[in-house]
Design a protein around this motif. Structure first.
Motif, PDB file in Angstrom:
ATOM      1  N   UNK A   1       0.800  -1.222   0.000  1.00 39.47           N
ATOM      2  CA  UNK A   1       0.000   0.000   0.000  1.00 39.47           C
ATOM      3  C   UNK A   1       0.839   1.280   0.000  1.00 39.47           C
ATOM      4  N   UNK A   2       2.139   1.140  -0.276  1.00 39.56           N
ATOM      5  CA  UNK A   2       2.999   2.328  -0.288  1.00 39.56           C
ATOM      6  C   UNK A   2       2.478   3.367  -1.276  1.00 39.56           C
TER       7      UNK A   2
ATOM      8  N   UNK B   1      -0.962   4.980  -0.298  1.00 41.54           N
ATOM      9  CA  UNK B   1      -0.826   5.938   0.807  1.00 41.54           C
ATOM     10  C   UNK B   1      -0.176   7.236   0.346  1.00 41.54           C
ATOM     11  N   UNK B   2       0.845   7.105  -0.515  1.00 39.93           N
ATOM     12  CA  UNK B   2       1.517   8.317  -1.007  1.00 39.93           C
ATOM     13  C   UNK B   2       0.540   9.158  -1.830  1.00 39.93           C
TER      14      UNK B   2
ATOM     15  N   UNK C   1      -2.730   9.176  -1.610  1.00 43.60           N
ATOM     16  CA  UNK C   1      -3.732   9.755  -0.718  1.00 43.60           C
ATOM     17  C   UNK C   1      -3.198  11.026  -0.065  1.00 43.60           C
ATOM     18  N   UNK C   2      -1.946  10.959   0.397  1.00 49.47           N
ATOM     19  CA  UNK C   2      -1.358  12.145   1.049  1.00 49.47           C
ATOM     20  C   UNK C   2      -1.150  13.282   0.072  1.00 49.47           C
ATOM     21  N   UNK C   3      -0.708  12.928  -1.129  1.00 44.00           N
ATOM     22  CA  UNK C   3      -0.409  13.969  -2.120  1.00 44.00           C
ATOM     23  C   UNK C   3      -1.698  14.687  -2.541  1.00 44.00           C
TER      24      UNK C   3
ATOM     25  N   UNK D   1      -2.659  16.939   0.261  1.00 40.70           N
ATOM     26  CA  UNK D   1      -1.792  18.128   0.259  1.00 40.70           C
ATOM     27  C   UNK D   1      -2.192  19.091  -0.852  1.00 40.70           C
TER      28      UNK D   1
ATOM     29  N   UNK E   1      -9.483   7.083   2.269  1.00 39.67           N
ATOM     30  CA  UNK E   1      -8.726   5.894   1.907  1.00 39.67           C
ATOM     31  C   UNK E   1      -9.432   4.673   2.493  1.00 39.67           C
TER      32      UNK E   1
ATOM     33  N   UNK F   1      -8.484   1.579   2.835  1.00 45.32           N
ATOM     34  CA  UNK F   1      -7.729   0.478   3.422  1.00 45.32           C
ATOM     35  C   UNK F   1      -7.683  -0.697   2.451  1.00 45.32           C
TER      36      UNK F   1
ATOM     37  N   UNK G   1       4.408  11.056 -12.174  1.00 41.66           N
ATOM     38  CA  UNK G   1       4.668  11.996 -11.087  1.00 41.66           C
ATOM     39  C   UNK G   1       3.373  12.327 -10.355  1.00 41.66           C
ATOM     40  N   UNK G   2       3.508  12.650  -9.075  1.00 35.74           N
ATOM     41  CA  UNK G   2       2.344  13.037  -8.276  1.00 35.74           C
ATOM     42  C   UNK G   2       1.668  14.248  -8.901  1.00 35.74           C
ATOM     43  N   UNK G   3       2.501  15.165  -9.384  1.00 33.74           N
ATOM     44  CA  UNK G   3       2.003  16.376 -10.030  1.00 33.74           C
ATOM     45  C   UNK G   3       1.072  16.063 -11.195  1.00 33.74           C
TER      46      UNK G   3
END
Lengths: 530, 132
Positions: free
Chosen positions: B18-19, B22-23, B25-27, B30, B37, B39, B117-119
């Motif tokens: 789930x790395x 989770x990333x 979701x946070x991005x 932000x 999320x 789970x 990319x997250x962007x």
């Protein structure tokens, strides 16, 4: 960029000074901190002559589709000079479901071999003499079941259990922390692990009943220090449970094995392995009063970092893997898996896995790094990094001790949130270009296409057909009787291993056995920590 | 001020890695979005029900195990059954090129492969969701 503006840190964010010298090592006491190779605290390695005596075991993690196809791959790998086997199971097997279960849909044979019953285990090792080849099995929550199948196959081959050498991963704590392939709640899971450690201490003196793993913690995005600290603290937890069971430390500690990641920061990784050996040696001696030298020696398998492989310019992965493998060897690994260049896409094809194995052979026979133990020992930089890794890891270990141990820490979400924060920090550094990933955020170019291994749905159908035929053939009575006996044992405090052996010999399936245990232990759902 | 975009990040199938989820979701959080999320180990039914209850505009699925060809069409089917075709479905993970094409033809808005990319993910979602 001008040097003055650049921050130099390891890949985990540890600051690096511009130059290292004797002034950095004033606190270093060679006798206490290093010892010679083969001497306590084994910072420099667990053997005096290291790879001169015996090269590391080249053990490629492998498994896909059906047990029949995986068996063919094992014969191929052994013919190419691989010296041990390592079984990858598919997700339904890892989660204790048979092929044909609704949750197995689309997953059978995709990430590893599907093994649903003793019959599949017999096929997996057909023509492979288990008395001669060491076998490692990456299986965790249902590990006691798969191990029982393995022991039963060995018996069928006429191999005495005392001769069996190999490893089951069986490290449930890192599943709660990182990889998330758990079935039961932590305490019944720990009881099952302790059952295997106890059974192993009595019946399989050369088999490792556990491989305490940092690999997956690192893959989940931890720093090197977090990998080191959480793994060793997991080890302490297993030791506590075994002692609570009534085992004497020197009766089981020699068979505890470890598994670390080999990531891209060359020196940081070597420092990590050295610090791991040192911390474990002192922990065994001083925290547990181990008397046997073998109890204090940390033996480990290493695998290059899957998470470092890139989808872009996949041939670059060969180079990454070679450097990571070199760090593992210079760090004194006992066995090694090198990833294949295509693994950001799929399970490796035969051509890719051959290059990965050849990488190890080049390191072993051409590079010269295997000629002297701990070849970088004495480097000011490496010794300082080793001391820093040790200190930072010990801080984490103390903190988890204060929280009441690893299970309490997991329940509080502590390691999970520490890892998630580190992983997000790293990703932001990559996004901002602060950290360069060749071919991804710098030096981009068009990708060269590569050939990929395809696993289709025919494996699932094949497995389901075999299961249906097995259910016709076996004695339903015998299956029910052994499952009932297993349930009663699970409800009590007896060791479950003999009951698992009876159930697998009656050809109860993995799913049926895990269902019986689910009925007694319940299942686990985590609270998500973002 | 416009209402923030609501996104359901979901992890279907048996895989626990789930790395990435989770990333992401946070991005997205932000970037000012409201993120739920789910789970691990969500079935297509659970995902679509959660999307309905949470009234999200976007569902993001993270799949690394190779089970996408079984899971994603089922989610699309359920979205159609429940009249939720206005919900944007994006998929991230280890999805080979030809599968990505086929999923897009079936109705997935975008497939983000390793190295995306997250962007680019944030920008895609922002440009595809109407401001309310």
């Amino acid at each position: 960029m001008k040097t003055a503006e650049r921050q130099f840190t390891t890949i985990s964010g540890v600051p690096i000074e511009s130059v290292y010298g004797p002034e950095h090592l004033r606190a270093l006491d060679p006798l206490h901190d290093l010892g010679s190779p083969g001497e306590f605290p084994y910072t420099r390695g667990i053997h005096r002559d290291m790879y001169r005596g015996k090269l590391w075991t080249m053990r490629q993690f492998s498994g896909f589709a059906t047990p029949e196809e995986t068996n063919r791959r094992y014969h191929y790998l052994l013919a190419q000079g691989q010296t041990g086997l390592s079984v990858a199971f598919d997700l339904p097997t890892l989660m204790g479901y048979d092929a044909g279960h609704p949750l197995s849909e689309g997953e059978v044979g995709k990430c590893g071999a599907s093994v649903c019953s003793l019959e599949d285990m017999e096929i997996l090792f057909r023509g492979i003499p288990l008395g001669d080849v060491t076998v490692s099995m990456t299986i965790n929550s249902p590990a006691p079941v798969l191990w029982a199948m393995y022991l039963a196959v060995a018996q069928q081959q006429g191999v005495d259990w005392s001769r069996l050498s190999g490893t089951i991963q069986n490290d449930i704590l890192k599943e709660y922390i990182a990889q998330k392939e758990y079935i039961f709640p932590p305490r019944p899971s720990m009881r099952l692990v302790t059952d295997t450690i106890e059974f192993g201490a009595r019946h399989t003196p050369r088999f490792n009943p556990i491989s305490i793993s940092g690999y997956h913690i690192r893959e989940a995005g931890s720093t090197a220090v977090q990998e080191l600290a959480f793994t060793l603290r997991d080890g302490i937890e297993y030791v506590d449970w075994a002692i609570e069971r009534g085992l004497a430390i020197d009766d089981f500690a020699p068979r505890l094995s470890f598994f670390f990641n080999a990531h891209s920061d060359f020196f940081e990784e070597i420092a990590k392995y050295r610090a791991a050996r040192k911390i474990w040696a002192y922990t065994m001696r001083d925290r547990y009063g181990a008397k046997s030298e073998r109890s204090t020696k940390l033996r480990f398998h290493a695998q290059t970092a899957g998470c470092s492989l890139t989808w872009q310019q996949p041939y670059n992965n060969v180079v990454r893997t070679a450097l990571q493998a070199m760090a593992a060897v210079m760090g004194g690994a006992q066995s090694l898996h090198t990833n294949s260049l295509d693994e950001a896409y799929a399970l490796p094809g035969e051509h890719a896995v051959t290059i990965a194995l050849r990488t190890q052979q080049v390191l072993a026979y051409e590079s010269g790094v295997a000629s002297a133990p701990d070849p970088l020992g004495g480097s000011y930089f490496l010794e300082k990094l080793t001391l820093e890794s040790e200190a930072a890891a010990n801080q984490y270990i103390r903190r988890i001790d204060e929280m009441g141990g690893m299970i309490a820490a997991i329940e509080a979400g502590f390691p999970q949130t520490e890892i998630a924060a580190a992983s997000y920090r790293y990703q932001k550094e990559v996004e901002s270009g602060e950290r360069t990933i060749v071919g991804v955020n710098r030096f981009q170019s068009d990708d060269q296409p590569i050939e990929l291994l395809q696993v289709d749905e025919s494996s699932a159908q094949h497995q389901e057909r075999k299961l249906a035929a097995l259910r016709q053939r076996r004695s339903q009575n015998e299956v029910q009787k052994t499952l009932d006996a297993l349930k009663r044992a699970a409800e009590g405090t007896e060791n479950t291993m003999p009951y698992l052996l009876d159930a697998v010999r009656a050809y109860a399936t993995l799913g049926e056995i895990c269902d019986a245990l689910r009925a007694v232990f319940g299942t686990y759902t985590e609270t998500t920590h973002l | 001020m416009s209402r923030p975009i609501r996104v359901l990040v979901a992890k279907p199938g048996l895989d626990g890695h789930d790395r990435g989820a989770k990333i992401i979701a946070r991005a997205l959080r932000d970037a000012g979005m409201e993120v739920i999320y789910t789970g691990l180990r969500q079935t297509p039914d659970m995902i679509v029900n959660a999307a309905l209850q949470e009234d999200v505009q976007v569902i993001g699925l993270s799949i690394l195990s190779g089970a996408h060809n079984a899971i994603v069409p089922r989610v699309l089917e359920l979205l159609r059954e429940k009249g939720m075709t206005d919900v944007m479905l994006v998929v991230g993970g280890i999805i080979p090129d030809e599968d990505a094409e086929s999923l897009k033809q079936q109705g997935v808005a975008a497939v983000f492969q390793p190295g995306a990319s997250l962007d680019s993910i944030v920008t895609f979602i922002r440009s595809g969701v109407p401001v309310v």
